[in-house]
Motif scaffolding. Structure first.
Motif, PDB file in Angstrom:
ATOM      1  N   MET A 500       0.779  -1.179   0.102  1.00 36.79           N
ATOM      2  CA  MET A 500       0.166   0.161  -0.077  1.00 36.79           C
ATOM      3  C   MET A 500       0.819   1.388   0.031  1.00 36.79           C
ATOM      4  O   MET A 500       0.523   2.378  -0.717  1.00 36.79           O
ATOM      5  CB  MET A 500      -0.931   0.112   1.008  1.00 36.79           C
ATOM      6  N   THR A 501       1.917   1.305   0.913  1.00 32.03           N
ATOM      7  CA  THR A 501       2.866   2.429   0.578  1.00 32.03           C
ATOM      8  C   THR A 501       3.221   2.760  -0.702  1.00 32.03           C
ATOM      9  O   THR A 501       3.279   3.922  -1.134  1.00 32.03           O
ATOM     10  CB  THR A 501       4.309   2.068   1.546  1.00 32.03           C
ATOM     11  N   LYS A 502       3.866   1.585  -1.326  1.00 35.22           N
ATOM     12  CA  LYS A 502       4.483   1.726  -2.905  1.00 35.22           C
ATOM     13  C   LYS A 502       3.289   2.080  -3.732  1.00 35.22           C
ATOM     14  O   LYS A 502       3.598   2.941  -4.637  1.00 35.22           O
ATOM     15  CB  LYS A 502       5.108   0.404  -2.899  1.00 35.22           C
ATOM     16  N   ALA A 503       2.090   1.506  -3.662  1.00 32.79           N
ATOM     17  CA  ALA A 503       1.230   1.848  -4.491  1.00 32.79           C
ATOM     18  C   ALA A 503       0.796   3.455  -4.333  1.00 32.79           C
ATOM     19  O   ALA A 503       0.591   4.049  -5.370  1.00 32.79           O
ATOM     20  CB  ALA A 503      -0.017   0.818  -4.041  1.00 32.79           C
ATOM     21  N   ALA A 504       0.883   3.800  -3.082  1.00 38.79           N
ATOM     22  CA  ALA A 504       0.543   5.219  -2.868  1.00 38.79           C
ATOM     23  C   ALA A 504       1.768   5.973  -3.365  1.00 38.79           C
ATOM     24  O   ALA A 504       1.176   7.304  -4.071  1.00 38.79           O
ATOM     25  CB  ALA A 504       0.130   5.792  -1.485  1.00 38.79           C
ATOM     26  N   GLU A 505       2.837   5.505  -3.461  1.00 35.75           N
ATOM     27  CA  GLU A 505       3.997   6.433  -3.976  1.00 35.75           C
ATOM     28  C   GLU A 505       3.954   6.435  -5.545  1.00 35.75           C
ATOM     29  O   GLU A 505       4.073   7.448  -6.082  1.00 35.75           O
ATOM     30  CB  GLU A 505       5.419   5.801  -3.450  1.00 35.75           C
ATOM     31  N   VAL A 506       4.075   5.231  -5.985  1.00 35.18           N
ATOM     32  CA  VAL A 506       3.717   5.092  -7.407  1.00 35.18           C
ATOM     33  C   VAL A 506       2.625   5.938  -7.872  1.00 35.18           C
ATOM     34  O   VAL A 506       2.766   6.597  -8.831  1.00 35.18           O
ATOM     35  CB  VAL A 506       3.767   3.616  -7.957  1.00 35.18           C
ATOM     36  N   GLY A 507       1.386   5.919  -7.207  1.00 32.03           N
ATOM     37  CA  GLY A 507       0.187   6.770  -7.632  1.00 32.03           C
ATOM     38  C   GLY A 507       0.266   8.107  -7.134  1.00 32.03           C
ATOM     39  O   GLY A 507      -0.858   8.768  -7.329  1.00 32.03           O
ATOM     40  N   ARG A 508       1.326   8.485  -6.658  1.00 36.28           N
ATOM     41  CA  ARG A 508       1.530   9.824  -6.056  1.00 36.28           C
ATOM     42  C   ARG A 508       0.406  10.503  -5.103  1.00 36.28           C
ATOM     43  O   ARG A 508      -0.074  11.423  -5.129  1.00 36.28           O
ATOM     44  CB  ARG A 508       1.570  10.756  -7.171  1.00 36.28           C
ATOM     45  N   GLY A 509      -0.021   9.344  -4.279  1.00 34.52           N
ATOM     46  CA  GLY A 509      -1.071   9.813  -3.327  1.00 34.52           C
ATOM     47  C   GLY A 509      -0.519   9.666  -2.002  1.00 34.52           C
ATOM     48  O   GLY A 509       0.800   9.715  -1.852  1.00 34.52           O
TER      49      GLY A 509
END
Lengths: 786, 237
Positions: A500-509
């Motif tokens: 989830m941390t990485k998904a948010a980072e990749v997704g800029r959220g």
């Protein structure tokens, strides 16, 4: 007449056989029920044991490493799996703020109160972004200092030293915010001084600067509940005797905060060099003395007589009115390389005055792994989020397990009707099935139509992240995100935070973690504020005229109200020239700032800040690398170069005790020890100015409450007669918790059978007595008439 | 149902001959019987599910062994297969799943992900329900052989030791212990019908390891490693 008799006789015979059958059925039902009851009561006899053991699970004074809110040294206790806190004799904290860099040095002194050898674990929670680089210890009369090594190598050195009976320590990162330091071979009655140093960056929001130091003390030495240990006899399965009969006589003393302050004095000094004229300086939870050194520098100390609040120490400061810096550039040169740190607060005017229109796609995971409290929290969070939408916003809801439902055919306006409709849909979700996240993600990113002009597309993902195809998902997000921002909300007690941390980072959220029902309102509230008021997007930094540097964080996250852009960079040359450009977009308006690198002011510790953030970036890019070993190697290189503890590097302590001059007495109680040059342990011995020498512990008289506490701790400790055995004891204390492995299937079947038996019994009994009853009632009636 | 029919309809035209009170009583009894049947059905469903799913899991695991990647046992399954465990003397075998969520445990024994893989240094822990997949655990005797086939093809044999009983949160199991151990855990007491805090813990030691190619890759009893007090002491958070 004859016929009549015959008929009556036959009827009677038939009735008799009926009665016989009913009696049999009732008897059978009775047997089943009695049998059921017997089994049930057998099961219940096990229950009292259950109740007793559960009450023992948290005995007073016993702790687990995760309970610690502040630095503590833990020893294995007699309760396997639990630890006891070593008596903390004193704590000294020195925090040095220079511009954006905070350097913290914590020195704590503990006592081994037992009469045997122990291996202890020093636990220290730290802010997530801190970089630990220094470890110094004194155990008894030996001094040891940490050296950075690859994790495996460090562990080998430690195990070797431990096996040889030497004093040794190993500082490892367990999680980004928890560090543990194992200390081997602490002798009976020895004191231990631990000093660690770490670096972090000041937090800045709306012109308010802050720092935080963990000081929460877990509840200690409460009145003991009845402590009982259950020893199960293998043959019978029942507890027979209490193996430690005098256990309940060990009543630990209750320390009230005032005594605790005396027993465990905490000195804390903050040297605040803000780099700009200071305005208000405040400590939220602790009474402090603030001494003005010069307009930009303050010295803050804890008031000696103040009782330490059971809260983290928090210091906040502002610039003098009108002198608040909106940008800053600092640099440090290490090994021929220049490290830069820049921050810029976007001017307030660039913020759009009206709330931007938003297009939100909510994605909720209702797969089987979410069952129980997780799905409830997810439903509540999502319902709350939908109810907060305003009518100008457009939204949609997608749910997925191994199937997927897109609730509205396309994005719809968040009218009250649509919101009600969506909330009802969300409320009806139950957790079942597998987790096929990719189709849902594709639906959220690709099939919701183009983004309307001036609108913000946001995708909010609620899941526990129990998936295996993370790379595929990251690729999907980065390839098809477009202008959308992906926010992840982690649900449940153990969500896959990596994903989830990485998904948010990749997704800029951003990533929001909701661990329990009570956090839903607060955490989701914070997320809404971000969702509703993004200040600046598409931020990028470039170098103009200077060689391109390695900039972290990469990519730059969006900014929210009042936050500054903060970045660190590594440049190849020792004296770089040129300009650093930062660009961004506030709503429709582009924004751009230039800073002259040559004019940067010197600041120490910037290289370490860069290294720490670089490691974070490397971890974040893990999904793009084919081989995890490559990533580990990259992190190791950065961490070793900057002497940092990380996931792949540890500090291992080497005995560096200055050798005793030949002929000097080997154990003398009143000869002060010589500290290695550059070491400063004086404060924790309560003798200011004693830098350079420390008294031997035996020379010091301990105050009465400490002795009392030490005895209480010693009585709970598991100490070993030799150093070797101590490590075996410590090993026993690390143990695995086992899951619930009983189903209620048998119980359901049993209860079902009993219910059926009961019904049959009543029915059969009634049928058996029905005729008699009818006759009886009939007789009564006739009697009454007559 | 047949019993109940007989009761309610001993003679034709029963309903018409029942008084109002008797009809209510009859309906009530019928309702109780229905609830009872539902409970029995629910319990039986759990057991049947546990047994039948193993067939599908077996198929998925074979596919994994054959190198077909992560095959989901059924499309809506929320877990992966990890290993096969068998007790040859008892003729029992089960497919082990990854991660001991309540969900996974309903279908098979589960390997706790915070412990090393069976056969790796340390103590691997596999847990299963006492009334389904590990019903046979109480019958394992010290010295029995337990076989584990990992998803990577490695076949490992463990020798069972003594079983013991401990509360779930004070298991005394050290995941980083020296040597290569396997712990099988289930709930205790075996015949209770309630949830409880006690667990039955059976430890086993690795005695040999056959690699995917059929060769003995290494012989690793704990003795070679114990001399250096080597293992991590406090690592489990």
């Amino acid at each position: 007449m004859f016929l009549d008799d015959l008929l009556t006789e036959r009827a009677q015979r038939r009735r008799a056989s009926h009665r016989m059958g009913l009696v049999l059925v009732a008897l059978l039902a009775c047997i089943v029920m009695v049998g059921g009851l017997a089994t049930k009561s057998r099961a219940e006899t096990a229950v009292p044991t259950v109740a007793e053991t559960t009450s023992v699970t948290e005995p007073a004074g016993y702790v687990r490493p995760n309970d610690m809110g502040t630095g503590a040294l833990l020893f294995p206790s007699r309760e396997p799996g639990y630890f006891v806190e070593a008596p903390r004799l004193s704590t000294d904290v020195a925090i040095d703020v220079s511009g954006p860099v905070i350097r913290t040095r914590v020195t704590q002194r503990f006592l081994n109160p037992s009469k045997g050898w122990v291996e202890g674990t020093y636990v220290f929670p730290l802010p997530e972004d801190s970089a630990v680089d220094t470890l110094k210890m004194q155990i008894g009369e030996r001094f040891i200092a940490g050296e950075i090594k690859p994790r495996e190598e460090a562990r080998q050195v430690y195990e070797q030293a431990k096996a040889e009976g030497k004093k040794a320590a190993l500082l490892e990162q367990q999680r980004p915010n928890i560090f543990t330091n194992q200390v081997a071979n602490i002798g009976p009655g020895e004191t231990i001084v631990v000093q660690i140093e770490y670096q972090s960056a000041t937090k800045q929001s709306d012109g308010l600067y802050s720092l935080r130091f963990p000081m929460v003390v877990a509840p200690r030495y409460n009145p003991a509940p009845v402590v009982q240990t259950v020893d199960i006899d293998r043959a019978s399965g029942y507890a027979v005797s209490d193996p430690v009969p005098d256990r309940d006589k060990i009543t630990p003393p209750v320390l009230d905060p005032k005594t605790n302050a005396k027993v465990n004095p905490v000195t804390l000094t903050v040297t605040l060099g803000a780099g700009f004229p200071l305005g208000e300086v405040k400590s939220a939870f602790h009474e402090v003395n603030v001494e003005t050194v010069d307009p930009a520098t303050r010295r803050i100390t804890l008031k000696a007589e103040s009782v330490p609040a059971d809260k983290d120490f928090e210091l906040t400061w502002r610039a003098e009115a009108g002198k608040s810096p909106y940008a800053g550039l600092f640099r440090e040169t290490v090994d021929g390389k220049t490290y830069l740190m820049a921050f810029v607060t976007p001017p307030v005017g660039t913020e759009s005055p009206v709330k931007p229109k938003r297009e939100i796609v909510f994605v909720i995971d209702n797969s089987g792994s979410m069952s129980g409290p997780s799905i409830e929290q997810a439903r509540d969070s999502l319902a709350l989020a939908i109810s907060r939408l305003s009518p100008e916003d457009r939204f949609n809801v997608i749910r997925f397990d191994d199937t997927m439902t897109v609730h509205f055919p396309q994005l719809v306006a968040a009218t009250p009707d649509n919101r009600e409709n969506a909330i009802a849909f969300v409320r009806s979700l139950t957790a079942e099935g597998g987790t096929e996240m990719l189709p849902a993600l594709q639906a959220a990113l690709r099939t919701q139509g183009p983004v309307a002009a001036g609108a913000l597309r946001q995708v909010v993902f609620l899941t526990d992240g129990a998936i295996g195809n993370e790379e595929q998902l990251f690729t999907e997000i980065s390839a098809h995100r477009g202008d959308a921002r992906v926010f992840t909300v982690g649900i449940g007690s153990a969500p896959n935070t990596y994903f989830m941390t990485k998904a948010a980072e990749v997704g800029r959220g951003t990533f929001t973690l909701i661990g329990s029902e009570s956090q839903v309102a607060e955490r989701m509230g914070a997320l809404f504020q971000k969702l509703e008021q993004p200040a600046m997007t598409d931020i990028a930094a470039t170098f103009d005229g200077a060689a391109a540097g390695d900039i972290t964080p990469n990519p730059m996250p969006d900014l929210y109200r009042g936050e500054p852009v903060t970045l660190t960079a590594e440049l190849a040359s020792a004296a770089p020239t040129g300009k650093l450009q930062i660009t961004g977009r506030a709503g429709d308006q582009p924004w751009r700032v230039e800073m002259d690198i040559a004019k940067a002011s010197d600041g120490s510790g910037i290289a370490k800040l860069w290294a720490r953030r670089k490691i974070d970036d490397l971890e974040a890019s893990a999904y793009a690398l084919p081989d995890p070993a490559v990533l580990d190697k990259k992190i190791e290189t950065v961490a070793l170069a900057h002497h940092l503890v990380s996931r792949v590097t540890s500090l291992v302590a080497v005995d560096i005790t200055p050798s005793r001059p030949a002929g000097a007495p080997i154990t003398s109680t009143d000869v002060p020890l010589n500290l290695p040059a550059g070491w400063d342990f004086g404060k924790v011995y309560g003798e200011p100015g004693s830098t350079g020498t420390v008294p031997m512990q035996k020379a010091m008289a301990l105050p009465a409450p400490v002795i009392e506490m030490a005895e209480a701790v010693a009585s709970k400790m598991q100490a070993a007669p030799t150093a070797r055995a101590a490590s075996l004891l410590a090993e026993q204390s690390a143990e695995v918790a086992l899951p619930q492995t009983a189903t209620l299937a048998d119980r359901h079947i049993l209860m079902g059978l009993m219910l059926i038996a009961f019904a049959i019994m009543v029915g059969a009994g009634y049928a058996f007595l029905r005729d008699d009853l009818a006759r009886y009632i009939g007789a009564n009636r006739t009697g009454g008439r007559a | 149902m047949s019993l109940d029919n007989r009761l309610q309809e001993p003679r034709p035209g029963l309903l018409s001959r029942l008084s109002a009170g008797e009809t209510v009583l009859g309906a009530l009894l019928l309702l109780i019987i229905l609830v009872g049947l539902m409970l029995v059905g629910k319990g039986a469903y759990m057991k049947v599910k546990a047994e039948l799913s193993q067939v599908l899991l077996e198929r998925a695991f074979d596919a994994r062994l054959a190198g077909d990647g992560h095959v989901r046992p059924w499309p809506w399954a929320d877990f992966d297969t990890e290993a096969r465990i068998s007790a040859p003397r008892l003729g029992q075998s089960a497919i082990v799943l990854k991660g001991a969520s309540g969900e996974a445990l309903a279908f098979g024994p589960a390997w706790l992900v915070n412990t090393p893989q069976p056969g790796d240094p340390g103590t691997a822990v596999i847990a299963a329900h006492r009334d389904t997949h590990f019903r046979w655990l109480k019958d394992v005797r010290p010295g029995d052989l337990l076989e584990v086939t990992r998803a990577d093809g490695a076949k490992l044999t463990f020798r069972a030791g003594e079983g013991r009983v401990a509360p779930w949160d004070r298991s005394g199991i050290n995941a980083q212990a020296i040597g290569r151990h396997l712990v099988l855990a289930t709930c205790f007491p075996f015949d209770a019908t309630e949830h409880g805090p006690l667990r039955y813990i059976l430890s086993a030691e690795l005695i040999g390891d056959t690699g995917p190619d059929g060769t003995i890759a290494r012989l690793s009893g704990s003795d070679g490693l114990t001399t250096l007090a080597a293992a991590a002491a406090v690592k489990s958070f």
